[in-house]
Every structure is written in C-alpha cells, then in structure tokens.
Design an enzyme around this catalytic site. Structure first.
Site, mmCIF file in Angstrom:
data_model
loop_
_atom_site.group_PDB
_atom_site.id
_atom_site.type_symbol
_atom_site.label_atom_id
_atom_site.label_comp_id
_atom_site.label_asym_id
_atom_site.label_seq_id
_atom_site.Cartn_x
_atom_site.Cartn_y
_atom_site.Cartn_z
ATOM 1 N N HIS A 76 -2.949 -4.716 -2.245
ATOM 2 C CA HIS A 76 -3.978 -4.035 -3.045
ATOM 3 C C HIS A 76 -3.500 -2.673 -3.551
ATOM 4 O O HIS A 76 -4.019 -2.154 -4.533
ATOM 5 C CB HIS A 76 -5.236 -3.779 -2.204
ATOM 6 C CG HIS A 76 -6.098 -4.990 -1.988
ATOM 7 N ND1 HIS A 76 -5.704 -6.055 -1.217
ATOM 8 C CD2 HIS A 76 -7.341 -5.286 -2.427
ATOM 9 C CE1 HIS A 76 -6.673 -6.953 -1.194
ATOM 10 N NE2 HIS A 76 -7.678 -6.511 -1.925
ATOM 11 N N ASP A 98 -4.348 -14.602 -1.106
ATOM 12 C CA ASP A 98 -4.677 -13.265 -0.586
ATOM 13 C C ASP A 98 -6.137 -13.277 -0.138
ATOM 14 O O ASP A 98 -6.920 -14.136 -0.547
ATOM 15 C CB ASP A 98 -4.463 -12.183 -1.655
ATOM 16 C CG ASP A 98 -4.735 -10.773 -1.106
ATOM 17 O OD1 ASP A 98 -4.324 -10.490 0.033
ATOM 18 O OD2 ASP A 98 -5.385 -9.973 -1.795
ATOM 19 N N SER A 99 -6.478 -12.279 0.674
ATOM 20 C CA SER A 99 -7.871 -12.147 1.102
ATOM 21 C C SER A 99 -8.772 -11.815 -0.087
ATOM 22 O O SER A 99 -9.980 -12.032 -0.024
ATOM 23 C CB SER A 99 -7.977 -11.034 2.142
ATOM 24 O OG SER A 99 -7.553 -9.813 1.565
ATOM 25 N N CYS A 153 -0.187 -11.318 0.955
ATOM 26 C CA CYS A 153 -1.045 -10.450 1.752
ATOM 27 C C CYS A 153 -0.271 -10.051 3.006
ATOM 28 O O CYS A 153 0.208 -10.923 3.740
ATOM 29 C CB CYS A 153 -2.305 -11.233 2.140
ATOM 30 S SG CYS A 153 -3.410 -10.361 3.251
ATOM 31 N N CYS A 169 0.587 -3.188 1.460
ATOM 32 C CA CYS A 169 -0.658 -3.926 1.261
ATOM 33 C C CYS A 169 -0.701 -4.233 -0.223
ATOM 34 O O CYS A 169 -0.479 -3.338 -1.055
ATOM 35 C CB CYS A 169 -1.867 -3.091 1.664
ATOM 36 S SG CYS A 169 -3.438 -3.874 1.222
ATOM 37 N N GLU A 195 -11.167 -3.245 -4.057
ATOM 38 C CA GLU A 195 -12.054 -4.409 -4.203
ATOM 39 C C GLU A 195 -13.327 -4.049 -4.975
ATOM 40 O O GLU A 195 -13.919 -4.888 -5.637
ATOM 41 C CB GLU A 195 -12.436 -4.988 -2.824
ATOM 42 C CG GLU A 195 -11.305 -5.742 -2.137
ATOM 43 C CD GLU A 195 -11.010 -7.122 -2.739
ATOM 44 O OE1 GLU A 195 -11.955 -7.853 -3.070
ATOM 45 O OE2 GLU A 195 -9.816 -7.461 -2.876
HETATM 46 N N1 DGL Z 1 -4.051 -7.403 0.459
HETATM 47 C C1 DGL Z 1 -3.991 -7.488 1.869
HETATM 48 C C2 DGL Z 1 -2.674 -6.981 2.424
HETATM 49 O O1 DGL Z 1 -1.677 -7.009 1.738
HETATM 50 C C3 DGL Z 1 -5.080 -6.921 2.723
HETATM 51 C C4 DGL Z 1 -6.407 -6.740 2.232
HETATM 52 C C5 DGL Z 1 -7.464 -6.892 3.282
HETATM 53 O O2 DGL Z 1 -7.647 -6.006 4.124
HETATM 54 O O3 DGL Z 1 -8.099 -7.928 3.221
HETATM 55 O O4 DGL Z 1 -2.621 -6.589 3.564
#
Ligand code: DGL
Length: 283
Positions: free
Chosen positions: A202, A18-19, A81, A200, A166
């Site tokens: 997150h 993931d990012s 992600c 997403c 984050e």
């Molecule tokens: N967790 C990532 C997703 O599912 C995105 C987070 C980011 O913007 O880096 O899209």
C-alpha cells in the site's frame, strides 16, 4: 478436499492477491513488464486490513484467497502483500500445495525485495516500514540474515498507513502527520540507514509524502519493479510453468467487498477504469 489436477494443466492466468488495493501497485508493474499474460487480481477488501491480525487469521484468509484463485484456474499466484507473504506463504507452500496440486505455485514479495536491497545498500543499514504483522514476524531480518548477514535491519510498524490508503486519504494534509511520525522514529532509531524499504504494497501511494520527510540521500525502495523483474526471471527459469500461463493480455478483477467501491478506488490506483466482480470466499 483434493482438487482434480487436470484443471491446473489447462492454461490459466497469473493470480495476484492482496488484502485490498495495495497489491495493485505490484500488479501494475507486473502487467507493464509482461503484458502478454492474462491476470486475475483478487482483493480481500471485505476483510482488510490484515496487518493487525494474528498469524492464524492471516494464514486462513490468505489460504482461502489463494485456493479460490487456484480453483479459478490460476497455475501461479503472487502474494502481492507483505503481511500475507510473512505469515502465510511458507505454510501454503509446505502444507497446502502438496495436498492441492504439487504443480501449483505461490510466490511472495519478501525474498525478491531482500535480494535486491542487499545489493544496493552501501551503509549496510536498512530501514523497513511495514504493517505490525510484517514487522513482528521478523521475516525481513530473517531473510537478510540468510542472504546478507552483514546488513542491519531496523523495522518500524506504521499501523495508520494502510487505513489512509484504503480510505483514499493518502494525499490529504492529515496524512502528513502520520508519515512524518513513523519516518522520524525509524531514522532516529538508526541514523546510518541509507535505504528504506516500503515493506507494504500500500505504501507506494504515500511515496510523495515519504520523500518529503526523508533526507534525499536516503533511497526509498518500492517493491513493484523488483517483484515484476523477479517474476520475469522466475518464469524464464521455469519453462513448464510459463507454458501453462494463458497469453491473451486480459485482466480481470475480483473483490470480496462491493464492486462499486472497488471500481472507484482501483481506477484511482491504476489510472484506468476496471471491470470487477464480487466473489465470496469459503469461510
Ligand atoms: N498490502 C499489505 C502488505 O503489503 C497489507 C495491508 C493490510 O494490512 O491488509 O503488507
């Protein structure tokens, strides 16, 4: 550069990418369902968020990360992600993997989510919350159109949500404003929505607040269990790949940012202490 294919034939861990920290919500469910495997989790925390970045940049960052996990011995990588799945998965599968090693596999999170949600929505009106990148890519509507053409998808980008997570602000009073703002907008655009996809990885951290602002009749869907079940099913069907996964029940964490920062935040996400190593990705 071609990597020697003997490397991949050795048993190795499942890579989860993931990012940042969001992919831990997927990793957690995958590991709980299949604790027997070894896992490498890589967070590109130094370059998060990906959500506002262009197609080319997300592809390049994701390619570097996947490549690293491959070089570290993972026969399989899950892009935990949505942004990377939307913008990089197809090119990595079609262009990079044939050059690196055709036995290597990379899977995303969008298809399993659509397969699941298409079966549970009754009104056939689905809301999607995601990053700007995921929403603009139209990957979800495209996937729904292939599998469930009767489903109407309304997407709303939530650019403030990843920074809230984050920066560990997801439970703060300040987060309520942005949670209400995006959920209200989504539901006003299509009042027939009966299922909202948290598109997403997150966003599950914001679930208690999301549920506060969304009518209880609406099903809010997180992806962790869906992706874990889909991966288990995939491994049951791909026995050769499954046999190439090492099974010592270990987890190793890697970050492109500071180890201390990752250790602190990841332990909040996973509710356990983690050991993490800093790594550098090829620029
Ligand atoms: N967790 C990532 C997703 O599912 C995105 C987070 C980011 O913007 O880096 O899209």
């Amino acid at each position: 550069m071609k990597v020697e294919s003997e490397k991949i034939r050795k048993c190795g861990p499942i890579g989860v990418f993931d990012s940042g920290y969001g992919g831990l919500t997927i990793f957690d469910k995958v590991r709980k369902l299949m604790p027997q495997y070894d896992y490498f989790y890589l967070g590109d925390n130094a370059r998060t968020p990906y959500g506002s970045r262009s197609f080319d940049v997300v592809y390049e960052f994701t390619r570097q990360s996947v490549r690293k996990l491959y070089e570290m011995g993972c026969p399989l990588v899950v892009l935990a992600c949505n942004t990377a799945s939307a913008k990089a998965l197809r090119t990595i599968q079609q262009v990079d993997i044939p050059q690196w090693d055709p036995a290597f596999r990379v899977l995303g999170v969008i298809r399993p989510t659509v397969e699941h949600v298409g079966l549970i929505t009754r009104s056939r009106h689905v809301g999607l919350l995601g990053t700007m990148g995921t929403i603009q890519s139209e990957s979800y509507p495209i996937e729904f159109a292939k599998l469930f053409p009767d489903v109407v998808v309304t997407g709303e980008a939530c650019p403030m949500w990843v920074p809230l997570v984050e920066n560990s602000e997801y439970a703060s009073d300040g987060a309520d404003y942005f949670v209400k703002k995006y959920t209200d907008t989504l539901l006003s655009r299509d009042p027939e929505i009966d299922t909202i996809v948290l598109g997403c990885t997150h966003y599950p951290l914001l679930l208690p607040k999301i549920e506060k602002y969304v009518p209880y009749t609406i099903n809010v869907v997180s992806q962790g269990d869906i992706v874990a079940q889909s991966l288990a099913d995939y491994l049951r069907r791909h026995t050769e790949l499954e046999a190439s996964l090492s099974k010592n029940a270990t987890c190793s964490f890697f970050t492109t940012e500071s180890e201390e920062k990752f250790r602190r935040s990841a332990s909040v996400f996973l509710k356990e202490e983690v050991d993490v190593k800093h790594i550098r990705l090829e620029e």
